[in-house]
Design a protein around this motif. Structure first.
Motif, PDB file in Angstrom:
ATOM      1  N   ALA A 108      29.432 -83.604 148.698  1.00 46.51           N
ATOM      2  CA  ALA A 108      29.027 -82.755 147.571  1.00 46.51           C
ATOM      3  C   ALA A 108      28.512 -83.612 146.414  1.00 46.51           C
ATOM      4  O   ALA A 108      27.486 -83.304 145.806  1.00 46.51           O
ATOM      5  CB  ALA A 108      30.200 -81.883 147.114  1.00 46.51           C
ATOM      6  N   GLU A 109      29.210 -84.697 146.126  1.00 48.76           N
ATOM      7  CA  GLU A 109      28.756 -85.610 145.070  1.00 48.76           C
ATOM      8  C   GLU A 109      27.406 -86.227 145.423  1.00 48.76           C
ATOM      9  O   GLU A 109      26.572 -86.424 144.537  1.00 48.76           O
ATOM     10  CB  GLU A 109      29.776 -86.723 144.835  1.00 48.76           C
ATOM     11  N   ASP A 110      27.193 -86.520 146.697  1.00 46.84           N
ATOM     12  CA  ASP A 110      25.926 -87.132 147.120  1.00 46.84           C
ATOM     13  C   ASP A 110      24.721 -86.248 146.837  1.00 46.84           C
ATOM     14  O   ASP A 110      23.626 -86.762 146.598  1.00 46.84           O
ATOM     15  CB  ASP A 110      25.965 -87.489 148.610  1.00 46.84           C
ATOM     16  N   VAL A 111      24.885 -84.932 146.859  1.00 43.35           N
ATOM     17  CA  VAL A 111      23.748 -84.057 146.551  1.00 43.35           C
ATOM     18  C   VAL A 111      23.708 -83.647 145.079  1.00 43.35           C
ATOM     19  O   VAL A 111      22.646 -83.354 144.549  1.00 43.35           O
ATOM     20  CB  VAL A 111      23.693 -82.801 147.466  1.00 43.35           C
ATOM     21  N   ILE A 112      24.859 -83.668 144.417  1.00 40.82           N
ATOM     22  CA  ILE A 112      24.908 -83.241 143.009  1.00 40.82           C
ATOM     23  C   ILE A 112      24.591 -84.393 142.060  1.00 40.82           C
ATOM     24  O   ILE A 112      23.881 -84.205 141.065  1.00 40.82           O
ATOM     25  CB  ILE A 112      26.276 -82.593 142.694  1.00 40.82           C
ATOM     26  N   ASN A 113      25.084 -85.596 142.339  1.00 38.31           N
ATOM     27  CA  ASN A 113      24.856 -86.726 141.433  1.00 38.31           C
ATOM     28  C   ASN A 113      23.383 -86.985 141.112  1.00 38.31           C
ATOM     29  O   ASN A 113      23.041 -87.198 139.943  1.00 38.31           O
ATOM     30  CB  ASN A 113      25.525 -87.993 141.957  1.00 38.31           C
ATOM     31  N   PRO A 114      22.474 -86.984 142.089  1.00 39.49           N
ATOM     32  CA  PRO A 114      21.063 -87.210 141.737  1.00 39.49           C
ATOM     33  C   PRO A 114      20.505 -86.132 140.802  1.00 39.49           C
ATOM     34  O   PRO A 114      19.680 -86.419 139.942  1.00 39.49           O
ATOM     35  CB  PRO A 114      20.332 -87.190 143.087  1.00 39.49           C
ATOM     36  N   LEU A 115      20.985 -84.902 140.961  1.00 43.18           N
ATOM     37  CA  LEU A 115      20.498 -83.815 140.106  1.00 43.18           C
ATOM     38  C   LEU A 115      20.945 -83.967 138.659  1.00 43.18           C
ATOM     39  O   LEU A 115      20.219 -83.591 137.745  1.00 43.18           O
ATOM     40  CB  LEU A 115      20.970 -82.459 140.649  1.00 43.18           C
ATOM     41  N   ILE A 116      22.131 -84.506 138.465  1.00 38.63           N
ATOM     42  CA  ILE A 116      22.652 -84.655 137.096  1.00 38.63           C
ATOM     43  C   ILE A 116      22.415 -86.060 136.559  1.00 38.63           C
ATOM     44  O   ILE A 116      23.037 -86.483 135.588  1.00 38.63           O
ATOM     45  CB  ILE A 116      24.144 -84.251 136.999  1.00 38.63           C
ATOM     46  N   GLY A 117      21.476 -86.758 137.195  1.00 38.62           N
ATOM     47  CA  GLY A 117      21.092 -88.086 136.702  1.00 38.62           C
ATOM     48  C   GLY A 117      22.203 -89.106 136.786  1.00 38.62           C
ATOM     49  O   GLY A 117      22.266 -90.026 135.966  1.00 38.62           O
ATOM     50  N   PHE A 118      23.093 -88.953 137.755  1.00 42.20           N
ATOM     51  CA  PHE A 118      24.225 -89.874 137.939  1.00 42.20           C
ATOM     52  C   PHE A 118      25.012 -90.039 136.636  1.00 42.20           C
ATOM     53  O   PHE A 118      25.528 -91.110 136.331  1.00 42.20           O
ATOM     54  CB  PHE A 118      23.761 -91.228 138.477  1.00 42.20           C
ATOM     55  N   PHE A 119      25.105 -88.949 135.874  1.00 40.08           N
ATOM     56  CA  PHE A 119      25.738 -88.966 134.554  1.00 40.08           C
ATOM     57  C   PHE A 119      27.135 -89.574 134.588  1.00 40.08           C
ATOM     58  O   PHE A 119      27.495 -90.391 133.738  1.00 40.08           O
ATOM     59  CB  PHE A 119      25.788 -87.535 133.994  1.00 40.08           C
ATOM     60  N   TYR A 120      27.936 -89.155 135.575  1.00 39.35           N
ATOM     61  CA  TYR A 120      29.315 -89.636 135.626  1.00 39.35           C
ATOM     62  C   TYR A 120      29.476 -90.939 136.396  1.00 39.35           C
ATOM     63  O   TYR A 120      30.584 -91.377 136.662  1.00 39.35           O
ATOM     64  CB  TYR A 120      30.241 -88.546 136.173  1.00 39.35           C
ATOM     65  N   GLN A 121      28.381 -91.589 136.724  1.00 38.22           N
ATOM     66  CA  GLN A 121      28.459 -92.944 137.253  1.00 38.22           C
ATOM     67  C   GLN A 121      28.553 -93.944 136.099  1.00 38.22           C
ATOM     68  O   GLN A 121      28.944 -95.086 136.286  1.00 38.22           O
ATOM     69  CB  GLN A 121      27.226 -93.266 138.107  1.00 38.22           C
ATOM     70  N   HIS A 122      28.169 -93.501 134.904  1.00 33.61           N
ATOM     71  CA  HIS A 122      28.175 -94.365 133.722  1.00 33.61           C
ATOM     72  C   HIS A 122      29.146 -93.880 132.651  1.00 33.61           C
ATOM     73  O   HIS A 122      29.305 -94.524 131.630  1.00 33.61           O
ATOM     74  CB  HIS A 122      26.763 -94.449 133.137  1.00 33.61           C
ATOM     75  N   LYS A 123      29.745 -92.733 132.890  1.00 35.81           N
ATOM     76  CA  LYS A 123      30.689 -92.162 131.936  1.00 35.81           C
ATOM     77  C   LYS A 123      31.875 -91.633 132.737  1.00 35.81           C
ATOM     78  O   LYS A 123      31.690 -90.918 133.717  1.00 35.81           O
ATOM     79  CB  LYS A 123      30.017 -91.024 131.164  1.00 35.81           C
ATOM     80  N   ASP A 124      33.064 -91.976 132.329  1.00 32.74           N
ATOM     81  CA  ASP A 124      34.269 -91.529 133.028  1.00 32.74           C
ATOM     82  C   ASP A 124      34.479 -90.036 132.775  1.00 32.74           C
ATOM     83  O   ASP A 124      34.630 -89.614 131.627  1.00 32.74           O
ATOM     84  CB  ASP A 124      35.469 -92.331 132.543  1.00 32.74           C
ATOM     85  N   ILE A 125      34.484 -89.244 133.829  1.00 32.59           N
ATOM     86  CA  ILE A 125      34.639 -87.797 133.696  1.00 32.59           C
ATOM     87  C   ILE A 125      35.981 -87.443 133.059  1.00 32.59           C
ATOM     88  O   ILE A 125      36.098 -86.446 132.354  1.00 32.59           O
ATOM     89  CB  ILE A 125      34.453 -87.086 135.056  1.00 32.59           C
ATOM     90  N   ASP A 126      36.999 -88.267 133.261  1.00 28.55           N
ATOM     91  CA  ASP A 126      38.322 -87.983 132.712  1.00 28.55           C
ATOM     92  C   ASP A 126      38.412 -88.239 131.211  1.00 28.55           C
ATOM     93  O   ASP A 126      39.343 -87.771 130.558  1.00 28.55           O
ATOM     94  CB  ASP A 126      39.389 -88.797 133.442  1.00 28.55           C
ATOM     95  N   THR A 127      37.463 -88.985 130.660  1.00 28.45           N
ATOM     96  CA  THR A 127      37.479 -89.238 129.212  1.00 28.45           C
ATOM     97  C   THR A 127      36.349 -88.516 128.497  1.00 28.45           C
ATOM     98  O   THR A 127      36.197 -88.679 127.285  1.00 28.45           O
ATOM     99  CB  THR A 127      37.396 -90.750 128.913  1.00 28.45           C
ATOM    100  N   ASP A 128      35.563 -87.736 129.230  1.00 27.84           N
ATOM    101  CA  ASP A 128      34.480 -86.959 128.617  1.00 27.84           C
ATOM    102  C   ASP A 128      35.105 -85.897 127.713  1.00 27.84           C
ATOM    103  O   ASP A 128      35.925 -85.088 128.155  1.00 27.84           O
ATOM    104  CB  ASP A 128      33.620 -86.305 129.706  1.00 27.84           C
ATOM    105  N   LEU A 129      34.739 -85.906 126.440  1.00 24.42           N
ATOM    106  CA  LEU A 129      35.316 -84.970 125.479  1.00 24.42           C
ATOM    107  C   LEU A 129      34.743 -83.559 125.587  1.00 24.42           C
ATOM    108  O   LEU A 129      35.308 -82.616 125.040  1.00 24.42           O
ATOM    109  CB  LEU A 129      35.111 -85.500 124.053  1.00 24.42           C
ATOM    110  N   ASP A 130      33.634 -83.395 126.297  1.00 26.98           N
ATOM    111  CA  ASP A 130      33.039 -82.073 126.487  1.00 26.98           C
ATOM    112  C   ASP A 130      33.735 -81.385 127.661  1.00 26.98           C
ATOM    113  O   ASP A 130      33.309 -81.474 128.813  1.00 26.98           O
ATOM    114  CB  ASP A 130      31.536 -82.200 126.735  1.00 26.98           C
ATOM    115  N   GLU A 131      34.835 -80.702 127.357  1.00 27.55           N
ATOM    116  CA  GLU A 131      35.666 -80.092 128.393  1.00 27.55           C
ATOM    117  C   GLU A 131      34.922 -79.019 129.187  1.00 27.55           C
ATOM    118  O   GLU A 131      35.167 -78.856 130.383  1.00 27.55           O
ATOM    119  CB  GLU A 131      36.935 -79.512 127.777  1.00 27.55           C
ATOM    120  N   GLU A 132      34.024 -78.295 128.523  1.00 29.03           N
ATOM    121  CA  GLU A 132      33.267 -77.264 129.234  1.00 29.03           C
ATOM    122  C   GLU A 132      32.346 -77.902 130.272  1.00 29.03           C
ATOM    123  O   GLU A 132      32.265 -77.433 131.410  1.00 29.03           O
ATOM    124  CB  GLU A 132      32.442 -76.415 128.268  1.00 29.03           C
ATOM    125  N   ARG A 133      31.662 -78.970 129.900  1.00 28.16           N
ATOM    126  CA  ARG A 133      30.769 -79.661 130.837  1.00 28.16           C
ATOM    127  C   ARG A 133      31.555 -80.188 132.035  1.00 28.16           C
ATOM    128  O   ARG A 133      31.143 -80.038 133.181  1.00 28.16           O
ATOM    129  CB  ARG A 133      30.039 -80.804 130.133  1.00 28.16           C
TER     130      ARG A 133
END
Length: 132
Positions: free
Chosen positions: A31-56
Motif C-alpha cells: 500500500a505504501e509503495d503505491v501511495i508514497n509516490p502520489l504524496i511525493g514521499f512526504f513521510y520519507q522526509h518527515k516522521d509521521i509520528d511527530t507531524d503536528l497536523d493530526e488530520e493529515r
C-alpha cells in the motif's frame, strides 16, 4: 530519510482494518509503495509520528487502511497483480462467464479510489504553485 512503516497493525485495526496480522506487513508495504509516490514521499522526509497536523496523519493512515483492505479483498496488492487478475469474461467450449465491473474500475494508478479521496483531503496531492 525515515524508513519505518507509516501504519502499525494496532493503528490499522483501530482505523477499522480487517486483515489478520500475519497478512498485514506485506499488504501495508505494498500500500505504501503505491501511495508514497502520489504524496511525493512526504513521510520519507518527515516522521509521521511527530507531524503536528493530526488530520493529515489520520487521513493518510486511513487511506493506507482502505488500500490494504481493498487489495486484501481483491487478492492483488500491486498494480501488476491487479492487471493480471483483471479478467471480465471467459469463454470455454461455448460457455461464457462475465464478472461485470473490473477491479481496475475502482483504482487509479493502483490506488483504490476511496483511499485516493482521503489523500486528496489530506492536501498531499496538491501540485499547485507554492505561495510566497
Amino acid at each position: 530519510m525515515i524508513n519505518k512503516p507509516l501504519l502499525t497493525f494496532n493503528r490499522y485495526h483501530d482505523l477499522g482494518g480487517t486483515v489478520p496480522e500475519p497478512d498485514f506487513e506485506k499488504l501495508e508495504s505494498d500500500a505504501e509503495d503505491v501511495i508514497n509516490p502520489l504524496i511525493g514521499f512526504f513521510y520519507q522526509h518527515k516522521d509521521i509520528d511527530t507531524d503536528l497536523d493530526e488530520e493529515r496523519v489520520w487521513l493518510v493512515r486511513k487511506a493506507i487502511t482502505l488500500q490494504i483492505d481493498f487489495t486484501s479483498r481483491l487478492g492483488s496488492s500491486t498494480p501488476d497483480e491487479m492487471t493480471k487478475n483483471d479478467v471480465k469474461s471467459v469463454s470455454i467450449d461455448g460457455t461464457s462467464v462475465s464478472t461485470g465491473l473490473s477491479p481496475l474500475s475502482f483504482t487509479q494508478q493502483g490506488v483504490y479510489t476511496v483511499a485516493l479521496d482521503y489523500l486528496y483531503r489530506s492536501g498531499l496531492l496538491f501540485r499547485g504553485i507554492p505561495s510566497c
